[in-house]
Design an enzyme around this catalytic site. Structure first.
Site, PDB file in Angstrom:
ATOM      1  N   ASP A  78       0.836  -1.204   0.000  1.00 31.34           N
ATOM      2  CA  ASP A  78       0.000   0.000   0.000  1.00 31.34           C
ATOM      3  C   ASP A  78       0.874   1.259   0.000  1.00 31.34           C
ATOM      4  OD1 ASP A  78       0.923  -0.102   2.603  1.00 31.34           O
ATOM      5  OD2 ASP A  78      -1.045   0.121   3.546  1.00 31.34           O
ATOM      6  N   SER A  79       2.195   1.074   0.005  1.00 32.20           N
ATOM      7  CA  SER A  79       3.110   2.193  -0.235  1.00 32.20           C
ATOM      8  C   SER A  79       2.823   2.828  -1.590  1.00 32.20           C
ATOM      9  CB  SER A  79       4.568   1.717  -0.171  1.00 32.20           C
ATOM     10  OG  SER A  79       4.755   0.574  -0.971  1.00 32.20           O
ATOM     11  N   ASP A 121      -1.301  -6.323  -0.254  1.00 29.49           N
ATOM     12  CA  ASP A 121      -1.352  -5.630   1.041  1.00 29.49           C
ATOM     13  C   ASP A 121      -2.793  -5.207   1.344  1.00 29.49           C
ATOM     14  OD1 ASP A 121       0.071  -4.709   3.198  1.00 29.49           O
ATOM     15  OD2 ASP A 121       1.092  -3.096   2.113  1.00 29.49           O
ATOM     16  N   LYS A 150      -1.064  -9.438   3.183  1.00 31.31           N
ATOM     17  CA  LYS A 150      -0.287  -8.890   4.301  1.00 31.31           C
ATOM     18  C   LYS A 150      -1.183  -7.946   5.087  1.00 31.31           C
ATOM     19  CE  LYS A 150       3.143  -5.634   3.906  1.00 31.31           C
ATOM     20  NZ  LYS A 150       2.671  -4.579   4.825  1.00 31.31           N
ATOM     21  N   GLU A 152      -1.102  -5.322   8.784  1.00 28.74           N
ATOM     22  CA  GLU A 152      -0.244  -4.700   9.790  1.00 28.74           C
ATOM     23  C   GLU A 152      -0.846  -4.832  11.173  1.00 28.74           C
ATOM     24  OE1 GLU A 152       0.541  -0.600   8.867  1.00 28.74           O
ATOM     25  OE2 GLU A 152       1.282  -1.062   6.862  1.00 28.74           O
ATOM     26  N   GLU A 218       9.672  -4.008  10.293  1.00 25.87           N
ATOM     27  CA  GLU A 218      10.078  -2.714   9.729  1.00 25.87           C
ATOM     28  C   GLU A 218      10.649  -1.817  10.819  1.00 25.87           C
ATOM     29  OE1 GLU A 218       7.218  -0.914   7.116  1.00 25.87           O
ATOM     30  OE2 GLU A 218       8.405   0.916   6.901  1.00 25.87           O
TER      31      GLU A 218
HETATM   32  O1  KIV Z   1       3.528  -1.099   1.619  1.00 21.15           O
HETATM   33  C1  KIV Z   1       4.703  -1.465   1.597  1.00 21.15           C
HETATM   34  O2  KIV Z   1       5.444  -1.233   0.637  1.00 21.15           O
HETATM   35  C2  KIV Z   1       5.215  -2.186   2.750  1.00 21.15           C
HETATM   36  C3  KIV Z   1       6.695  -2.401   2.821  1.00 21.15           C
HETATM   37  C4  KIV Z   1       7.336  -1.160   3.306  1.00 21.15           C
HETATM   38  C5  KIV Z   1       7.049  -3.569   3.652  1.00 21.15           C
HETATM   39  O3  KIV Z   1       4.493  -2.549   3.623  1.00 21.15           O
END
Ligand code: KIV
Length: 302
Positions: A78-79, A121, A150, A152, A218
């Site tokens: 989600d970056s 994500d 993924k 968090e 992280e």
């Molecule tokens: O969203 C993302 O790119 C991430 C990485 C920084 C691990 O969660």
């Protein structure tokens, strides 16, 4: 320049390269040339002490290049909210945006008959309300082409992880600096120092027990990440700003190509330096992670 993707061992009319306005796509690789990455293959790598490489990618072409460079895991992170959409944080990313980019990445990898393991994500607000909400959101990303999702967070996510894993969805957890909660954490800071290390240890073990097969760590101290890597025998730790002692490494693609809009975090190396193409830069990243020269604890860790 994105770079010419690596040719497959044996070219035949069935495996001809495709020239597009954006570069030459590799020929469809002979299926036997590289086996698709799977959880058992990642376990085998870990057993023989081979580091796992992961990079983010958000579109078909970069995903295909990462795959050709030998990156085992592609994270549709989600970056993308920050690097593609120009948002100030990842908080504003929607599930529909994640679905769109996951589909694009999956198409890119399929287009070159790639072998990467694709991780979707779950964005902020798509799994916090209930386990059922998380299952719905995870289903959207899995149907878009992800092999794993993924999410968090620590203790409160444990039951959600268990719920998803029991229903056949591989899960990667994410502890330490969790960007979706940057406002609660008070900024992008190192986590797990001092008294908070013990909480992180307990959360990591609980996530493994719940069935998480990967854990992104992280911005946590290198010593703690190395200790957790030894303790978590059924869950692969993937570090970002967590030192060299983890089972694998991940970077945001734009950061490692030196093209982000702000200042690169301390844990990043610009792999474009000295390379002629994106493909070469990604290959250099894969080699550096595998031979242990990246990250360097003295430069990239706490
Ligand atoms: O969203 C993302 O790119 C991430 C990485 C920084 C691990 O969660």
């Amino acid at each position: 320049m994105i770079g010419r993707l690596a040719p497959t061992p044996k070219a035949s009319p069935m495996t001809a390269s495709t020239v597009t306005p954006y570069g030459t796509l590799p020929p469809a690789s002979p299926v036997a040339a590289r086996k698709p990455i799977s959880l058992p293959r990642l376990n085998e790598m870990r057993e023989r002490g081979e580091k796992i490489t992961m990079l983010t990618a958000y579109d078909a072409t970069f995903a295909a290049v990462a795959d050709a460079a030998g990156v085992e895991c592609i994270l549709v992170g989600d970056s993308l909210g920050m690097v593609c959409q120009g948002l100030p944080s990842t908080v504003g990313v929607s599930l529909d945006t994640m679905r769109y980019h996951t589909e694009s990445v999956a198409r890119g990898v399929r287009r070159v008959q790639g072998t990467s393991w694709i991780i979707g994500d779950l964005p902020f607000g798509s799994y916090q309300a209930s386990r059922e909400q998380a299952l719905h959101s995870a289903t959207v990303l899995m149907q878009a082409g992800a092999h794993m999702v993924k999410l968090e967070g620590g203790g409160w996510t444990t039951e959600t992880v268990r719920f998803l894993v029991e229903r056949g969805i591989p899960v990667c957890a994410h502890l330490g600096l969790t960007p979706q909660t940057v406002h609660a954490l008070g900024g992008y800071r190192v986590q797990g120092r001092g008294d908070t290390a013990d909480k992180l240890r307990q959360e990591a073990l609980a996530l493994q027990d719940a069935g998480a097969s990967m854990l992104v760590l992280e911005m946590v101290p290198a010593a703690l990440a190395a200790e957790l890597t030894l303790a978590l025998t059924r869950c692969h730790t993937i570090g970002i700003g967590a030192g060299k002692g983890t089972a694998g490494q991940v970077l945001v693609m734009h950061d490692m190509l030196g093209i982000n809009l702000g200042k690169n975090p301390k844990f990043v190396r610009n792999f474009m330096v000295g390379q002629g193409s994106v493909l070469e830069a990604m290959s250099a990243y894969v080699h550096a992670v595998k031979d242990g020269s990246f990250p360097d604890n003295a430069l990239h860790a706490w």
